[in-house]
Structures are given as structure tokens and as C-alpha cells.
Design an enzyme around this catalytic site. Structure first.
Site, PDB file in Angstrom:
ATOM      1  N   LYS A 183       0.835  -1.208   0.000  1.00  0.00           N
ATOM      2  CA  LYS A 183       0.000   0.000   0.000  1.00  0.00           C
ATOM      3  C   LYS A 183       0.866   1.252   0.000  1.00  0.00           C
ATOM      4  CE  LYS A 183      -3.690   2.606   0.464  1.00  0.00           C
ATOM      5  NZ  LYS A 183      -3.238   3.875   0.996  1.00  0.00           N
ATOM      6  N   GLU A 190       1.166   6.576  -6.857  1.00  0.00           N
ATOM      7  CA  GLU A 190       0.107   7.595  -6.926  1.00  0.00           C
ATOM      8  C   GLU A 190       0.706   9.002  -6.974  1.00  0.00           C
ATOM      9  OE1 GLU A 190      -2.831   9.154  -3.514  1.00  0.00           O
ATOM     10  OE2 GLU A 190      -3.170   7.049  -4.054  1.00  0.00           O
TER      11      GLU A 190
END
Length: 457
Positions: A183, A190
Site C-alpha cells: 500500500k 500515486e
């Protein structure tokens, strides 16, 4: 299926609604009673309140659950996670109960907690992506660990997660705290993709003189084809937004960019592991640079404003360059995950990792199909590689800043063209006698090969 959830903030509340909608009986707790009341009100409006039990303290929550218990934590990372774990131990959780940290915790904390609580309960980690909308209607869920408790709740998580081609975007990606590492890298990618889109916007707006609406149309066209992605789609929408006086909304927003730490952790861990992720690091530094004007150092050393140049950019070449730079961000992230998995013996499954990213999460994109089928296919993109070179050169010529675009070009060039490392290593040996390797793989020093004037040295 019965699950408890601690933490009813934006993510917790929406995940709770998702769980009870899918048939899970949920016992929910938050230290703020208003959060519980708000969740109950929403559940009643959706007709699912019969499966929701709001409790006023953790002890009551533990008592309501049948052993072995499954408890999700959606609380801010750091000290609060340990505080809640301690409260759960005091409330009577048992060694076969599983506590799953679903927040954006540092994976190193997850490793420590697994050891710390191993004789108290099973501690597991899971990264969740998708924001409030994803949590409510189907997030990407990156779980980890081999705890037996996963078998109890895996079927429910597979139902509440997003799905792509009838496959759930929930997966146990690897051992130990690898879910939080995955993550973390997801967030690093991102950062890079968001910055890259902003750089393409900057080049079109200030380098080519296009309006926000014109750029929105370009992004929309790209997103309708092979480059469809969540981030590109929302960027197109943002650039179309205007005030009542027809001002572009994007022009009214302060230039300073915030961050919550996961991008920085990605950069730090890449450096510690010795794995190059320049596009991801450049994106982190780009955010820091937007805030430098407020630092004491910046106030003491100011730079005069510089003019920029107009450039002509072929939109098809720009599209190809953006495509390749985006793919390189994913590739760097996957290389970091693979390296960390090898170092920590996590046995991370990259195919499962990519499956969790196919829908529900912020970095979802149709072109992940290309990576999922063959990570090495990037090597075959000759047209895109030429476009990245050309567009990067034009971008630099404009005088504007393009940290991720140029870092991506540098990354690719370093791996595909002759390196300059031999001179740097010679310099190291010249002043520090660190040794050099010759082409026949022999190890020696410069002085073994040539005479060096001691006065120069």
C-alpha cells in the site's frame, strides 16, 4: 459473519456501510459518540441497520463478539494503533483473535507489532485504497500474513472489495507486514502519476498556451482510449470546473501541496534497500518544493523569477511520452516491492498485487493489463521511448519544471544506454582507494594499472 470495527472516520464509516450491505454483522466503536450515531442514521436510511451494533466502549465490543474474534482497526497510524491494541488486550481479546490494522501504518511498525502481540492475539495488516467512495462501494484491499484468522473473514472481504473481470481486488499479497508495504508503494506510484499529469498540464498550459478547458478535452480523449485511468479522468473533470464568473477553478487554488507521509516512506525505503525509483522520489521532492517558500532557508536565499519559453509539442508524441512515463512509475514501484520481498522473505505475489490495483484504488488504469501480462513489455515500446526523449527535451527547453517526466527519461536512459559510472568509481578509488573492477571482472586499484603523480594525488 461477524466482524468488529474500531474507528468511524470517513474510511471507517464507509467501509462499515459496505460490510453490512454485503451481509456482515458489524459491531462498531468510535471514541466519538457522534460518529456512531451518524453511522447508525446512514444504515437506517439504507435499510441495513439490523446488522449494525454501535457500542459505547471497547469492552462491550469484545464481549459481543463470538470467539475467535475478527477486529478491524481504522484509526490514524502511529501511537493510537498501539493504544487501541492495549485496550483490546485489557478488554479480554484472546490469542486466536485477529486484529487487522487497516490504516496507513508504516510497515516497520507492523513487523514490530506482530512480535509485540504474538502471545496476546494475531496481528495482521491490510492496506486499503480507494478513498471514501472506494470504501463504500468496493476498495482495493492489500492484505498480508499467514494467520489462520484470515480464512474466517477472507470470503467477506472478497465480496466487499472492488472486482475486475469477476475477480476480487482483495488478496493476501505476501507474508508478515507486506500488505502495508504494498500500500505504501501504491501511494508512491500515486504521487508520481499525479505529478506527471500536473506536468503535462503545465507543459500544455504555459509551454503551449492552451486553456484549462482545451487541456481537459485532450485528457478526456486520451482517457477514452488506451490511457483510461482514474487519475486522468478526474483531472479532466477538475480542469473543466469554473466559478460563477467563468474563472477556471484550478487557477484559484494555492500552489502548495500537502502530504501524509507514505510517499516519503516510499522514497526512504527505496534508498535503504538500494533500489532506484527516481520517478517516485522526484514526485515527493516536487511536493516539498511547493512548500519551500515558507522555510527559513528559502527566505534567506531568494531566487529571481525567470521567464519561460513557448514550445511546440506534437500531441501524439506527448501522449506516447506520458504513456511510457506512467508505465515506468508502475515498473519502479513493482521493482521496489520485489526487492523488499526478497530482502524480508515476504514471498510477495506480484500478480496478486496487480490484481488488487485493477479496480477500486486510486492508481487503477486500463493499461495495467499490459504490465499484468508481461512486466518486461516496456522494453519493446520504441515509439514511446523516442517520444519520451523528444518531449523531455522540449519540456526542459521551455524553462519550466518537469521533475517526474525528466526523472523517467533519465531512469530509462540509464538502464538502456552506456553508463558514466566508470568515471565516478575511478574518482572514488583515486581519493579513497575503494577499488575498481575492470572489464575482465578483476578487482584492483588505479595505481595497479597506471602511475599516478603523488603531488596530484
Amino acid at each position: 459473519m461477524q466482524v468488529a470495527l474500531v474507528g468511524l472516520g470517513v474510511m471507517g464509516k464507509n467501509l462499515a456501510l459496505n460490510l453490512i450491505e454485503k451481509g456482515v454483522t458489524l459491531v462498531a466503536y468510535d471514541k466519538n459518540p457522534d460518529a456512531g450515531e451518524d453511522l447508525l442514521r446512514l444504515a437506517k436510511s439504507e435499510g441495513t441497520a439490523e446488522r449494525l451494533h454501535i457500542v459505547s466502549d471497547i469492552g462491550d465490543m469484545v464481549r459481543r463478539l463470538q470467539a475467535p474474534r475478527s477486529i478491524l482497526l481504522l484509526v490514524p497510524a502511529g501511537e493510537l494503533v498501539d493504544r487501541v491494541c492495549t485496550e483490546l488486550v485489557d478488554a479480554g481479546v484472546e490469542i486466536n483473535d485477529m486484529i487487522i490494522d487497516c490504516g496507513n501504518s508504516n510497515y516497520k511498525d507492523g513487523i514490530s507489532r506482530k512480535l509485540k502481540y504474538q502471545n496476546k492475539f494475531e496481528f495482521a495488516t491490510m492496506g486499503i485504497s480507494g478513498g471514501a467512495e472506494g470504501a463504500r462501494h468496493g476498495p482495493a484491499m492489500m492484505a498480508s500474513g499467514s494467520e489462520g484468522g484470515w480464512e474466517r473473514i477472507e470470503p467477506s472481504f472478497e465480496k466487499i472489495a472492488a472486482s475486475f473481470n469477476n475477480e476480487s481486488c482483495f488478496a493476501r499479497v505476501g507474508h508478515s507486514a507486506s500488505g502495508h508495504f504494498v500500500k505504501m508503494v501504491h501511494n508512491g506510484i500515486e504521487y508520481a502519476l499525479m505529478q506527471l499529469i500536473a506536468e503535462v498540464y503545465q507543459l500544455l498550459r504555459l509551454g503551449c498556451g492552451k486553456t484549462p478547458k482545451e487541456i481537459a478535452a485532450i485528457f478526456e480523449t486520451w482517457s477514452e482510449g488506451d490511457l483510461h485511468s482514474y487519475l486522468l479522468s478526474i483531472s479532466s473533470h477538475i480542469l473543466r470546473l469554473e466559478t460563477k464568473s467563468n474563472e477556471a477553478l484550478v487557477d484559484l487554488i494555492d500552489n502548495r501541496v500537502g502530504a501524509k507521509g507514505t510517499g516519503l516512506w516510499t522514497a526512504q525505503n527505496a534508498l535503504e534497500l538500494g533500489i532506484a525509483v527516481p520517478s517516485l522520489v522526484a514526485a515527493v521532492q516536487a511536493r516539498h518544493l511547493t512548500n519551500t517558500k515558507e522555510t527559513h532557508a528559502a527566505k534567506e536565499m531568494k531566487y529571481a523569477a525567470k521567464s519561460t519559453n513557448k514550445v511546440k509539442v506534437d500531441l501524439e508524441e506527448l501522449k506516447d511520452a506520458f504513456h511510457l512515463a506512467s508505465l515506468l512509475a508502475y515498473r519502479q514501484g513493482l521493482a521496489l516491492i520485489k526487492g523488499a520481498s526478497r530482502s524480508h522473505q515476504w514471498k510477495v505475489d506480484l500478480a496478486k498485487t496487480l490484481q488488487t490495483w485493477r479496480a477500486g484504488c486510486i492508481i487503477r488504469a486500463d493499461y495495467l493489463d499490459q504490465i499484468a501480462k508481461n512486466v518486461e513489455f516496456v522494453d519493446t515500446l520504441t515509439t514511446e521511448s523516442d517520444a519520451l526523449r523528444k518531449v523531455s527535451g522540449l519540456a526542459i527547453a521551455s524553462g519550466l519544471a518537469f521533475p517526474v517526466l525528466t526523472a523517467s527519461q533519465t531512469y530509462l536512459a540509464t538502464l538502456t544506454t552506456p553508463s558514466n559510472g566508470h568515471l565516478v568509481q575511478a574518482q572514488r578509488d583515486y581519493f579513497g582507494e575503494h577499488g575498481i573492477k575492470t572489464h575482465n571482472d578483476g578487482t584492483c586499484h588505479l595505481t595497479d594499472l597506471v602511475e599516478i603523480d603523488a603531488k596530484v594525488r
